[in-house]
Design an enzyme around this catalytic site. Structure first.
Site, short mmCIF file in Angstrom:
data_model
loop_
_atom_site.label_atom_id
_atom_site.label_comp_id
_atom_site.label_asym_id
_atom_site.label_seq_id
_atom_site.Cartn_x
_atom_site.Cartn_y
_atom_site.Cartn_z
N ARG A 266 -26.75 15.78 29.38
CA ARG A 266 -26.22 17.13 29.95
C ARG A 266 -26.57 18.06 28.57
O ARG A 266 -25.58 19.16 28.62
CB ARG A 266 -24.82 16.93 30.25
CG ARG A 266 -23.84 16.70 29.29
CD ARG A 266 -22.51 16.73 29.91
NE ARG A 266 -21.43 16.37 28.77
CZ ARG A 266 -20.82 16.92 28.22
NH1 ARG A 266 -20.95 18.22 28.06
NH2 ARG A 266 -19.83 16.40 27.31
N ASP B 280 4.33 -4.52 6.05
CA ASP B 280 4.94 -5.85 6.71
C ASP B 280 4.90 -7.04 5.69
O ASP B 280 5.89 -7.80 5.57
CB ASP B 280 4.05 -6.55 7.82
CG ASP B 280 2.73 -6.46 7.78
OD1 ASP B 280 2.02 -5.82 6.64
OD2 ASP B 280 1.74 -7.12 8.51
N GLY C 245 0.77 -1.31 -0.11
CA GLY C 245 -0.06 -0.02 0.14
C GLY C 245 0.83 1.29 0.00
O GLY C 245 1.84 1.35 0.73
N ALA D 76 -13.21 12.73 19.91
CA ALA D 76 -14.34 11.83 19.87
C ALA D 76 -14.79 11.29 21.17
O ALA D 76 -14.02 11.07 21.91
CB ALA D 76 -13.80 10.77 19.01
N THR E 235 3.83 2.86 5.74
CA THR E 235 2.50 2.58 5.45
C THR E 235 1.71 3.65 6.54
O THR E 235 2.33 3.89 7.49
CB THR E 235 2.14 1.02 6.05
OG1 THR E 235 0.99 0.86 6.44
CG2 THR E 235 2.93 0.80 7.40
N ASP F 18 -0.59 2.82 8.27
CA ASP F 18 -1.49 2.15 9.40
C ASP F 18 -0.54 2.15 10.54
O ASP F 18 -1.18 1.86 11.70
CB ASP F 18 -1.73 0.63 8.86
CG ASP F 18 -2.33 0.48 7.62
OD1 ASP F 18 -3.23 1.41 7.35
OD2 ASP F 18 -2.19 -0.59 6.85
N ASP G 65 1.37 -0.11 11.69
CA ASP G 65 1.33 -1.24 12.16
C ASP G 65 2.68 -2.27 12.35
O ASP G 65 2.46 -3.43 12.15
CB ASP G 65 0.31 -2.03 11.57
CG ASP G 65 0.40 -2.28 10.18
OD1 ASP G 65 1.42 -1.60 9.67
OD2 ASP G 65 -0.40 -3.02 9.70
N ARG H 280 0.88 -5.17 -5.80
CA ARG H 280 0.95 -6.51 -5.06
C ARG H 280 1.54 -7.42 -5.97
O ARG H 280 1.17 -7.50 -7.29
CB ARG H 280 -0.26 -6.73 -4.62
CG ARG H 280 -0.87 -5.59 -3.76
CD ARG H 280 -1.22 -5.49 -2.56
NE ARG H 280 -1.96 -4.47 -2.09
CZ ARG H 280 -1.83 -3.90 -0.99
NH1 ARG H 280 -0.91 -4.21 -0.04
NH2 ARG H 280 -2.60 -2.79 -0.49
N ARG I 179 -25.22 9.08 11.44
CA ARG I 179 -24.80 9.32 10.13
C ARG I 179 -23.47 8.67 10.09
O ARG I 179 -22.67 8.81 10.66
CB ARG I 179 -24.47 10.79 9.68
CG ARG I 179 -26.02 11.56 9.65
CD ARG I 179 -26.65 10.96 8.16
NE ARG I 179 -28.02 11.70 7.98
CZ ARG I 179 -29.10 11.46 8.78
NH1 ARG I 179 -29.17 10.65 9.48
NH2 ARG I 179 -30.22 12.17 8.53
N SER J 37 5.61 -6.41 2.43
CA SER J 37 7.00 -6.14 1.55
C SER J 37 8.23 -6.46 2.65
O SER J 37 9.40 -6.97 1.89
CB SER J 37 6.98 -4.62 1.55
OG SER J 37 5.68 -4.20 0.91
N ARG K 85 -6.41 -1.16 8.71
CA ARG K 85 -6.40 -2.73 8.43
C ARG K 85 -6.60 -3.38 9.82
O ARG K 85 -7.60 -2.89 10.78
CB ARG K 85 -5.00 -3.25 7.74
CG ARG K 85 -4.97 -2.81 6.51
CD ARG K 85 -4.11 -3.85 5.48
NE ARG K 85 -2.52 -3.52 6.27
CZ ARG K 85 -1.70 -4.19 5.48
NH1 ARG K 85 -1.96 -5.19 4.46
NH2 ARG K 85 -0.57 -4.15 5.86
N ALA L 180 15.63 10.14 -0.30
CA ALA L 180 16.88 10.20 0.45
C ALA L 180 17.83 8.82 0.22
O ALA L 180 18.90 9.13 0.26
CB ALA L 180 16.16 9.97 1.98
P1 ADP Z 1 2.38 -4.23 2.60
O1 ADP Z 1 3.80 -4.29 2.35
O2 ADP Z 1 1.99 -2.91 2.43
O3 ADP Z 1 1.95 -4.82 3.88
P2 ADP Z 1 1.48 -6.49 0.97
O4 ADP Z 1 1.11 -7.21 2.22
O5 ADP Z 1 0.36 -6.56 -0.11
O6 ADP Z 1 1.61 -5.05 1.35
O7 ADP Z 1 2.76 -7.11 0.48
C1 ADP Z 1 3.36 -6.49 -0.54
C2 ADP Z 1 3.97 -7.32 -1.64
O8 ADP Z 1 5.21 -8.05 -0.81
C3 ADP Z 1 3.13 -8.52 -1.88
O9 ADP Z 1 2.58 -8.22 -3.04
C4 ADP Z 1 4.23 -9.65 -2.13
O10 ADP Z 1 4.98 -9.58 -3.49
C5 ADP Z 1 5.20 -9.38 -1.08
N1 ADP Z 1 5.18 -10.32 -0.07
C6 ADP Z 1 4.15 -10.36 0.85
N2 ADP Z 1 4.17 -11.31 1.89
C7 ADP Z 1 5.46 -12.01 1.48
C8 ADP Z 1 5.93 -13.38 1.76
N3 ADP Z 1 5.36 -13.94 2.82
N4 ADP Z 1 7.07 -13.69 0.98
C9 ADP Z 1 7.63 -13.15 0.07
N5 ADP Z 1 6.93 -11.88 -0.29
C10 ADP Z 1 5.92 -11.40 0.34
#
Ligand code: ADP
Length: 319
Positions: free
Chosen positions: A211, A103, A11, A186, A125, A127, A129, A72, A243, A105, A171, A22
């Site tokens: 209140r 994660d 993402g 909030a 990211t 997120d 996370d 992806r 809403r 990636s 996520r 950089a």
């Molecule tokens: P993000 O990096 O934002 O978490 P994704 O989870 O979609 O996004 O992962 C991005 C890309 O990283 C995937 O499309 C894939 O090519 C690679 N990837 C994800 N999981 C694995 C894995 N277990 N082993 C090798 N490559 C992975």
């Protein structure tokens, strides 16, 4: 190490461009050759690799998205795909790779490192996370986008005496909801890391009605439930009409904040240093304003956690 590559994957997040800049500028500063790989791991497998110069990353520090594009790639999850990627890197004489992404990636970067090709991960990211860092690139910008929306929604919520449910991204992580909810005042914040009790939300609403306050903002992380599910539960329980506003992909775009640009610049530069030191399989991060690095494998084995103190504080402040 004389030649390195850089790619963005998964993402996209505001500030990824500042990180690419950089990496490229730091590498050139130290006399390395640097190659931009377009289209994430898909582009790597297909050999979309180009030598970059200083000008290749000009005028991008302020732009959202990623000039290297992202994708992806299912094929890259297989050993064959990973070996193909290494073949391509070797064709260009590239000896190390900086992967900017989330994660998923990082899983890819870890896999390449295990095959003997050194990679360094830079957390990008919205997120927030990823373990091993208090902040990921893009999180701060996304928060500022969300807070802008919350502030605007609050105006209309107050004028019409309405309760609004704002669904935000993240996520499986609640960081965006938690930070934006606290900053936006909030009344309730729902995050996946904390089991929510609909009756507690009802009590809060009833108390504020008592209140004389007839408008409320409830921030829901997408990892908990959809805004409309929460809306339906409130309708069923107390007959209140709410809403729902789903902020969606606007949270991923926009010009990066100063915080994200500085963070991206520091993390990208450190990633290059690690490769120059021959340290592959590392992920950079920021802890208490210090740039740190950890084994990618360790980070992948850890679970992300939110700062629960912020949730407690938001409850105390929104009585
Ligand atoms: P993000 O990096 O934002 O978490 P994704 O989870 O979609 O996004 O992962 C991005 C890309 O990283 C995937 O499309 C894939 O090519 C690679 N990837 C994800 N999981 C694995 C894995 N277990 N082993 C090798 N490559 C992975």
């Amino acid at each position: 190490m004389k030649k390195i590559g850089v790619l963005t994957s998964g993402g996209d997040a505001p500030g990824m461009n500042a990180a690419v800049r950089a990496v490229v500028r730091k590498a050139i500063y130290h006399g390395l050759e640097v190659y931009g790989i377009t289209g994430g791991y898909t582009g790597l497998i297909n050999g979309n690799i180009e030598k970059f110069d200083l000008g290749s990353v000009g005028d991008i520090i302020h732009r959202g998205g990623t000039m290297l594009l992202s994708a992806r790639c299912e094929e890259f999850k297989t050993k064959e795909g990973q070996l193909k990627a290494i073949e391509q890197l070797k064709k260009f004489g590239i000896e190390g790779l900086v992967v900017i992404g989330g994660d998923g990636s990082f899983q890819g970067a870890n896999a390449l490192t295990k095959h003997g090709f050194p990679c360094v991960g830079v957390p990008g990211t919205i997120d927030n996370d990823i373990p091993g860092t208090q902040f990921t690139i893009g999180f701060d910008t996304a928060l500022n986008t969300v807070i802008d929306a919350i502030d605007k929604i609050r105006d209309t919520a107050q004028s019409h005496e309405r309760t609004f449910i704002i669904e935000v991204m993240g996520r499986n992580a609640g960081d965006i909801a938690l930070w934006s909810g606290l900053a936006g005042g909030a009344e309730s914040i729902l995050i996946p890391e904390d089991d929510y009790d609909i009756n507690e939300i009802v009590d809060r609403l009833k108390n504020s009605y008592k209140r004389g306050k007839k408008h409320s903002i409830i921030v829901v992380a997408e990892g908990v439930a959809s805004g409309s599910e929460i809306s339906k539960q409130l309708k069923d329980l107390i007959g209140v009409d709410t809403r729902v506003s789903i902020l969606g992909h606007m949270q991923r775009g926009g010009s990066p904040t100063v915080f994200d640009r500085v963070l991206a610049s520091r993390l990208g530069a450190r990633a290059v240093e690690l490769l120059m030191e021959g340290k592959g399989g590392r992920a950079v991060g920021i802890i208490n304003n210090e740039i740190v690095d950890n084994e990618i494998a360790t980070i992948l084995a850890e679970k992300h956690s939110v700062d629960k103190n912020l949730l407690v504080l938001s409850k105390e402040l929104s009585i």
